[in-house]
Write an enzyme that holds these catalytic residues in place. Structure first.
Site, mmCIF file in Angstrom:
data_model
loop_
_atom_site.group_PDB
_atom_site.id
_atom_site.type_symbol
_atom_site.label_atom_id
_atom_site.label_comp_id
_atom_site.label_asym_id
_atom_site.label_seq_id
_atom_site.Cartn_x
_atom_site.Cartn_y
_atom_site.Cartn_z
ATOM 1 N N GLU A 111 34.819 55.117 -24.786
ATOM 2 C CA GLU A 111 34.886 55.172 -23.686
ATOM 3 C C GLU A 111 34.902 57.123 -22.751
ATOM 4 O OE1 GLU A 111 37.228 52.151 -21.032
ATOM 5 O OE2 GLU A 111 38.231 52.214 -22.870
ATOM 6 N N HIS A 131 38.419 42.941 -28.677
ATOM 7 C CA HIS A 131 37.225 43.336 -28.437
ATOM 8 C C HIS A 131 36.265 43.459 -29.833
ATOM 9 C CE1 HIS A 131 37.945 43.278 -24.361
ATOM 10 N NE2 HIS A 131 38.304 44.344 -24.785
ATOM 11 N N ASP A 187 45.248 47.060 -26.879
ATOM 12 C CA ASP A 187 43.705 46.518 -25.713
ATOM 13 C C ASP A 187 43.058 46.252 -26.575
ATOM 14 O OD1 ASP A 187 43.180 47.292 -22.807
ATOM 15 O OD2 ASP A 187 42.125 49.499 -23.170
ATOM 16 N N LYS A 212 40.047 56.626 -25.852
ATOM 17 C CA LYS A 212 39.531 56.210 -24.209
ATOM 18 C C LYS A 212 39.326 58.253 -24.917
ATOM 19 C CE LYS A 212 41.944 52.990 -21.963
ATOM 20 N NZ LYS A 212 40.567 51.927 -21.304
ATOM 21 N N LYS A 271 30.955 57.173 -23.226
ATOM 22 C CA LYS A 271 31.069 55.900 -23.404
ATOM 23 C C LYS A 271 29.579 55.361 -23.942
ATOM 24 C CE LYS A 271 30.675 51.484 -20.734
ATOM 25 N NZ LYS A 271 32.382 51.392 -20.179
ATOM 26 N N ASP A 290 37.436 36.529 -23.297
ATOM 27 C CA ASP A 290 37.789 37.884 -24.837
ATOM 28 C C ASP A 290 36.133 38.681 -23.624
ATOM 29 O OD1 ASP A 290 36.332 40.223 -25.741
ATOM 30 O OD2 ASP A 290 38.215 39.960 -27.548
ATOM 31 N N HIS A 291 36.972 38.940 -22.656
ATOM 32 C CA HIS A 291 35.324 39.850 -21.556
ATOM 33 C C HIS A 291 33.873 40.215 -22.714
ATOM 34 C CE1 HIS A 291 36.232 43.797 -20.989
ATOM 35 N NE2 HIS A 291 35.286 44.114 -20.739
#
Ligand code: BG6
Length: 512
Positions: free
Chosen positions: A224, A248, A243, A348, A353, A185-186
């Site tokens: 975002e 996250h 997503d 989105k 952001k 999970d970045h």
């Protein structure tokens, strides 16, 4: 997360080596690690993919990505040439055994040349349908056994719901040892996200008041500006909940809500995080509309430019019911957090952001100041700015200078940019280095993934089965659908839409 040590000799095999992830993230991260002398002296990177590419063409393609996305802006031809000397490409059909046999031979050759055991890192940067054939082939060719110090990296989407995630986990358990599996999970590799643990557990100041007695509510926003870009095909089957929220946002929630770990070892940290996931209240079907809001962007304006609505994006159905925005109100049913709402939102094509965690403290128990003194008075708020601004801001009350007693809100600020000269590493640098070192602290364990799906599953079941009649319901460039404002306004709050500085528009929220 590990202490300063370089990994043992390693060969990194990237399935999907000619794809977008390798180009944008993996190779730039590996090159940056190389420039900072974090890679072992003996290392090799093998990109494998279905495309026919010569080594030279592959290098050119990767070089382009490094120049665009690398952290070290100036790449000398010499440094790139040295690094590229370690990088090769193999055309391969992931489903056929032949390529794996060649890979086995290649790894044996490295072992002989380097005169040592080689740690094999197998990165699955591929669409989900290839995970099973690759896993089965790696097992069949005994490429990824613990004795071989193998590590398997799996990218999201990790399943589509609870049942499919369990199925995928069963497949992986059948092929590999759990200790060899690194589910990425970045967000967990982001510097500011790792800092949440440092901030909470390395300071005596906040932990005693980090609970339901002092905290009124918590907000987590990951907004975002970008739309779905070229990923319409994938996103249609995913949506914001799968997503972003399942992974996250729930991980950020875990870091805010977890108990202090006894030790900073992978299992101790992950045990405390999974406790949080287990404590999150699950909704019944009939409660979903009360606690969850979805939205979809229509056409609008971002930074003065007209942008398309979601339904006009490529590979998106003209009557799509996929949500590009999700907001949830969650409760963590345990002693520390009972009845404290956690508001999560992500979307989105929002106004800007912004990834930010806001901890709203309760008002003082007794207000002794005269009414005119406290007109501007606000309870304390702690804001953890994850990105693009990085830092921490504490809002507190001060006396406005003057002859009268008037209270004002002031800020204490910690900004990474002001405090540190160098750009922090990119999350893929941190995560790739951790994989090479065998440190799984920042990776998702099987039970975490499954528990996170259990939280969102009831919402998915309702949303997947009904298309909202009012989609698209927010204009691109705004903060999402009105219902999301109502979700939090019903409790007397408003979303925090700023981090370290004022938001682009005047913030009309009561809490800000
Ligand atoms: C990915 C999602 O996991 O995270 C993308 O699939 C999203 O849709 C991205 O854009 C956001 O990551 P970051 O690091 O830019 O906040």
């Amino acid at each position: 997360m590990q202490s300063a040590r370089r990994p043992d000799p390693t060969a990194i095999i990237i399935f999907g080596g000619s794809g977008d992830l390798a180009w944008r993230k993996l190779i730039p991260a590996l090159f940056d690690l190389y420039l900072d002398a974090w890679l072992p002296e003996q290392f090799a990177i093998i990109g494998v993919d279905i495309k026919d590419l010569s080594r030279t063409k592959y290098h050119e393609h990767l070089h382009d990505g490094v120049k665009k996305f690398g952290r070290h802006r100036k790449v000398t031809a010499k440094a790139w040439k040295e690094f590229a000397g370690h990088v090769s490409y193999r055309k391969m059909d992931f489903t056929e055994g032949g390529g794996y046999k060649d890979l086995t031979g290649q790894l044996t050759k490295f072992g002989e040349e380097w005169k040592t055991d080689v740690c094999g890192v197998f990165y699955m940067a591929v669409p989900p349908r290839f995970i099973e054939p690759i896993a089965r082939q790696l097992k069949a060719h005994k490429l990824a056994t613990p004795e071989k110090h193998a590590r398997i990296i799996i990218e999201k989407p990790f399943g589509h719901d609870f049942a499919s995630a369990c199925k995928l986990n069963n497949l992986l358990s059948d092929c590999f040892d759990e200790r060899s599996i690194f589910r990425i999970d970045h967000y967990l590799g982001k510097e500011t996200v790792q800092n949440i643990m440092a901030f909470r557990f390395a300071n005596a100041l906040f932990e005693p008041i980090w609970n339901r007695r002092y905290i009124d509510h918590v907000q987590i926003t990951v907004s975002e500006e970008v739309g779905v870009e070229h990923r319409g095909g994938y996103y249609e089957g995913a949506g914001a909940l799968r997503d972003m929220v399942q992974n996250h946002l729930l991980q950020l929630l875990c870091l805010v809500a977890m108990e202090p770990p006894v030790r900073f070892t992978a299992d101790e940290v992950r045990n405390r995080k999974v406790d949080v996931l287990h404590a999150i209240r699950h909704y019944r079907r009939d409660q979903v509309h009360e606690y969850a809001v979805r939205g979809q962007y229509g056409p609008g304006w971002i930074e003065g430019k007209k942008v398309k609505g979601y339904r006009e994006e490529s590979e998106v159905a003209r009557d799509s019911g996929t949500e590009t925005f999700a907001a949830l109100k969650l409760f963590v049913d345990n002693w520390r957090w009972q009845d404290v709402p956690f508001y999560l939102r992500t979307g989105k094509r929002l106004q800007e952001k912004l990834s930010v965690i806001a901890i709203q403290f309760r008002p003082v128990p007794h207000q002794a100041f005269p009414v005119e003194a406290v007109e501007d008075w606000q309870p304390n708020k702690l804001i953890i700015a994850v990105q693009p601004q990085k830092g921490i801001r504490l809002q507190f009350q001060v006396k406005r200078p003057g002859l009268k007693m008037i209270l004002n809100t002031a800020d204490m600020l910690f900004s990474y940019t002001d405090a540190y000269e160098h750009e922090p590493p990119e999350s893929y640098e941190t995560l790739l280095l951790d994989v090479m070192l065998g440190d799984a602290t920042l990776f998702m364990r099987r039970d975490q993934i499954e528990a996170a799906w259990k939280v969102v599953d009831p919402v998915l079941r309702v949303w997947d089965n009904t298309t909202p009649p009012d989609f698209p319901d927010y204009v691109a460039g705004r903060w999402g659908p009105e219902e999301a404002e109502a979700l939090i306004a019903r409790d007397g709050h408003s979303w925090v839409s700023m981090a370290m500085r004022e938001s682009k528009v005047a913030n009309d929220g009561k809490d800000d």
